[in-house]
Design an enzyme around this catalytic site. Structure first.
Site, PDB file in Angstrom:
ATOM      1  N   GLY A 103       0.811  -1.224   0.000  1.00 40.72           N
ATOM      2  CA  GLY A 103       0.000   0.000   0.000  1.00 40.72           C
ATOM      3  C   GLY A 103       0.839   1.266   0.000  1.00 40.72           C
ATOM      4  N   THR A 104       1.889   1.291   0.812  1.00 36.64           N
ATOM      5  CA  THR A 104       2.722   2.489   0.916  1.00 36.64           C
ATOM      6  C   THR A 104       3.345   2.834  -0.437  1.00 36.64           C
ATOM      7  OG1 THR A 104       3.195   1.962   3.219  1.00 36.64           O
ATOM      8  CG2 THR A 104       4.695   3.501   2.140  1.00 36.64           C
ATOM      9  N   CYS A 117       1.336   6.907  23.700  1.00 39.18           N
ATOM     10  CA  CYS A 117       2.017   7.728  24.719  1.00 39.18           C
ATOM     11  C   CYS A 117       3.480   7.864  24.351  1.00 39.18           C
ATOM     12  CB  CYS A 117       1.960   7.040  26.078  1.00 39.18           C
ATOM     13  SG  CYS A 117       0.307   6.930  26.734  1.00 39.18           S
TER      14      CYS A 117
HETATM   15  N1  PLP Z   1      -3.125   2.746   3.453  1.00 36.04           N
HETATM   16  C1  PLP Z   1      -3.931   2.317   4.433  1.00 36.04           C
HETATM   17  C2  PLP Z   1      -5.327   2.837   4.518  1.00 36.04           C
HETATM   18  C3  PLP Z   1      -3.478   1.378   5.363  1.00 36.04           C
HETATM   19  O1  PLP Z   1      -4.296   0.951   6.340  1.00 36.04           O
HETATM   20  C4  PLP Z   1      -2.149   0.902   5.255  1.00 36.04           C
HETATM   21  C5  PLP Z   1      -1.601  -0.042   6.247  1.00 36.04           C
HETATM   22  O2  PLP Z   1      -1.891   0.036   7.432  1.00 36.04           O
HETATM   23  C6  PLP Z   1      -1.350   1.376   4.195  1.00 36.04           C
HETATM   24  C7  PLP Z   1      -1.865   2.300   3.322  1.00 36.04           C
HETATM   25  C8  PLP Z   1       0.062   0.883   4.015  1.00 36.04           C
HETATM   26  O3  PLP Z   1       0.058  -0.397   3.455  1.00 36.04           O
HETATM   27  P1  PLP Z   1       1.368  -1.342   3.513  1.00 36.04           P
HETATM   28  O4  PLP Z   1       1.485  -1.841   4.903  1.00 36.04           O
HETATM   29  O5  PLP Z   1       1.084  -2.428   2.536  1.00 36.04           O
HETATM   30  O6  PLP Z   1       2.521  -0.499   3.066  1.00 36.04           O
END
Ligand code: PLP
Length: 377
Positions: A69-70, A326
């Site tokens: 995702g990133t 925290c």
């Molecule tokens: N976008 C959203 C909405 C997510 O929840 C996440 C992961 O928590 C990511 C992007 C990032 O994905 P990845 O862990 O595959 O890089």
């Protein structure tokens, strides 16, 4: 152990795991090589691309494999538009940091970014986007992208993507959605959504970690992510992770096949959890809209501390998440909890419980009972 943090990551689908083995130990040929030993890898990539495309109603050539995702989010935010033009990004205040920090980078590179507010339920309003785009249209020398997530990872709210994308297109602007929390959990049809780009990550839908994809609508221009070999149609160079791609396709297909029955069970778990909490004396509020990702529960408990609850539940072998963290001096309430205006005396007591297909009603009740016991000390 009860694992109820499926919005963070999910267990690998067993069939997907089994399928990976042969591409690691036997058919490990580089898919770019012309000899017959590599044919299986090449065929596996082609079939996985077709399978994934089919699951979201896309064409195979619109699916580009990434590391997750990133990477998919960064690819779009940093590479849309003509290099010669100034960039303008319209996004929301509640995006994942993969979007927010990529936008921060773009600001350092001279771009302009607008962060749309959300309602108390976490919904981006069409009117707010309309106003932002109306101002934008006067700036002819800019290339604009709208990026709004399909569902929020903390509170689960599903955004009205079809109408936001339609509005953006009317203004001649590209539209991206981060669908990481939705792909494999709800039916997705990219044509109905009308988006230009869509990000997904396998480990959120019972695939392996470190693999995902970006949907790029046919005919839409996006600069290549990596320069190098001809992989991913020349747009993302680098030897393909065949085993993970194969497993991702199997996991997605399996999740999509069972999406209705799993959704029904997840909704039942949510109800059991809320019923138990409502029968107690716990003073809490529910976060997110009713239109949420199935199984995602975000609650804020009056005068509680989310991080303390996480650790106390951990001692009972229950994994959940918080909406705050925290540091040595203060409790930091997440940007999402702030953006949806959770009152101060509730915000620090925010926790997220995200059920997955391996959870049961019994788990939901056990978590609720454990939480009540901890809070009643
Ligand atoms: N976008 C959203 C909405 C997510 O929840 C996440 C992961 O928590 C990511 C992007 C990032 O994905 P990845 O862990 O595959 O890089």
């Amino acid at each position: 152990m009860i694992y109820a943090d499926n919005a963070a990551t999910t267990v690998l689908d067993y069939e997907a795991f089994e399928a990976m083995k042969s591409y690691l130990l036997e058919d490990y040929g580089n898919a770019s090589q012309p000899y017959s030993f590599s044919r299986k890898s090449k065929k596996a990539l082609k079939e996985a691309r077709e399978q994934i495309a089919c699951c979201i109603n896309a064409e195979p050539e619109e699916i580009f494999f990434t590391s997750g995702g990133t990477e998919s989010d960064n690819w779009v935010i940093k590479n849309f538009g003509a290099p010669s033009k100034k960039k303008h990004i319209i996004t929301s205040q509640i995006e994942h940091h993969a979007i927010l920090n990529a936008c921060k980078h773009m600001v350092e590179m001279g771009a302009r970014v607008d962060y749309l507010p959300v309602t108390r339920e976490g919904v981006v309003l069409k009117n707010d986007l309309e106003q932002c785009l109306a101002v934008d249209r006067s700036l002819e020398n800019e290339d604009t992208l709208v990026s709004i997530m399909l569902a929020n990872n903390e509170v689960g709210t599903i955004e009205p993507i079809t109408e936001l994308a339609e509005l953006s297109h009317k203004c001649g602007v590209l539209f991206h959605t981060d669908a990481v929390q939705v792909v494999g959990h709800m039916a997705i049809d990219v044509k109905k959504l009308g988006v230009d780009f869509l990000s997904a990550s396998a480990h959120k839908f019972n695939g392996p970690k470190g693999i995902g994809f970006l949907y790029i609508r046919k005919g839409v221009k996006l600069r290549p992510l990596n320069d190098g070999g001809a992989q991913e149609m020349g747009f993302r160079a680098g030897t393909e992770n065949v085993a993970s791609v194969v497993a991702m396709a199997i996991a997605l297909k399996n999740n999509c096949t069972h999406v209705d029955s799993v959704t029904k069970r997840l909704k039942e778990m949510e109800l059991s959890f809320y019923k138990a909490l409502d029968q107690s004396n716990i003073n809490y509020i529910r976060n997110g809209s009713d239109n949420r990702v199935p199984g995602n529960i975000s609650i804020s408990i009056k005068d509680a501390n989310g991080e303390m609850l996480l650790h106390r539940l951990d001692l009972k072998k229950i994994c959940i998440s918080t909406g705050s963290a925290c540091d040595s001096k203060n409790t930091q309430v997440s940007h999402v909890i702030k953006a949806i205006s959770v009152p101060n005396d509730y915000a620090e007591g925010t926790i997220r419980i995200s059920f997955g297909k391996n959870n049961s009603d019994k788990d939901a009740l056990f978590i609720a009972e454990s939480l009540i016991n901890i809070l009643n000390g």
